[in-house]
Write a protein that holds these residues in place. Structure first.
Motif, PDB file in Angstrom:
ATOM      1  N   MET A 210      17.182 -20.791  19.532  1.00  0.00           N
ATOM      2  CA  MET A 210      18.329 -21.458  18.969  1.00  0.00           C
ATOM      3  C   MET A 210      19.377 -20.412  18.585  1.00  0.00           C
ATOM      4  N   PRO A 211      20.643 -20.784  18.677  1.00  0.00           N
ATOM      5  CA  PRO A 211      21.698 -19.843  18.358  1.00  0.00           C
ATOM      6  C   PRO A 211      21.834 -19.605  16.853  1.00  0.00           C
ATOM      7  N   THR A 212      22.318 -18.425  16.520  1.00  0.00           N
ATOM      8  CA  THR A 212      22.584 -18.045  15.136  1.00  0.00           C
ATOM      9  C   THR A 212      24.084 -18.145  14.899  1.00  0.00           C
ATOM     10  N   TYR A 213      24.463 -18.798  13.799  1.00  0.00           N
ATOM     11  CA  TYR A 213      25.870 -18.975  13.455  1.00  0.00           C
ATOM     12  C   TYR A 213      26.168 -18.217  12.160  1.00  0.00           C
ATOM     13  N   THR A 214      27.346 -17.598  12.106  1.00  0.00           N
ATOM     14  CA  THR A 214      27.783 -16.829  10.934  1.00  0.00           C
ATOM     15  C   THR A 214      28.726 -17.683  10.105  1.00  0.00           C
ATOM     16  N   TYR A 215      28.495 -17.683   8.787  1.00  0.00           N
ATOM     17  CA  TYR A 215      29.331 -18.432   7.850  1.00  0.00           C
ATOM     18  C   TYR A 215      29.891 -17.460   6.824  1.00  0.00           C
TER      19      TYR A 215
ATOM     20  N   LEU B   1      23.868 -10.410  23.020  1.00  0.00           N
ATOM     21  CA  LEU B   1      23.588 -10.091  24.420  1.00  0.00           C
ATOM     22  C   LEU B   1      22.355  -9.217  24.476  1.00  0.00           C
ATOM     23  N   SER B   2      21.438  -9.582  25.337  1.00  0.00           N
ATOM     24  CA  SER B   2      20.190  -8.849  25.446  1.00  0.00           C
ATOM     25  C   SER B   2      20.223  -7.944  26.673  1.00  0.00           C
TER      26      SER B   2
END
Length: 95
Positions: A1-6, A45-46
């Motif tokens: 799942m993607p990580t979102y910055t707040y 990016l991996s």
């Protein structure tokens, strides 16, 4: 799942993990409790290649959905196929 910055108005930044279909535009700041809006962030990016991702996906899938087989994989053994001609194998202990 993607990580979102707040980020909140008090300059606190934090990350949350959400599915792409249920990501909120705002969240509560864990430091001050105030409202925090989703901020743009650089993508993760991996350096791993697609074959590595395929292996990881296959291992994850087999952990939860093991493949059911009715026979052993491969071809039947021919008589005498168990004898190796590699000279390095002659040094291995015999059973």
């Amino acid at each position: 799942m993607p990580t979102y910055t707040y980020g909140c108005d008090n300059s606190h930044r934090f990350d949350e993990v959400h599915t792409m279909s249920s990501v909120p535009d705002a969240s509560a700041c864990p430091d001050c409790g105030g409202p925090a809006r989703r901020r743009p962030a650089a993508p993760h990016l991996s350096a791993a290649g697609s074959s590595t991702y395929g292996l990881i996906d296959a291992a994850t899938k087999s952990a939860h959905e093991p493949q059911v087989v009715s026979s052993l994989p491969g071809t039947p053994r021919r008589p005498g196929a168990g004898v190796t001609r590699n000279p390095l194998h002659a040094k291995l202990p015999r059973h």
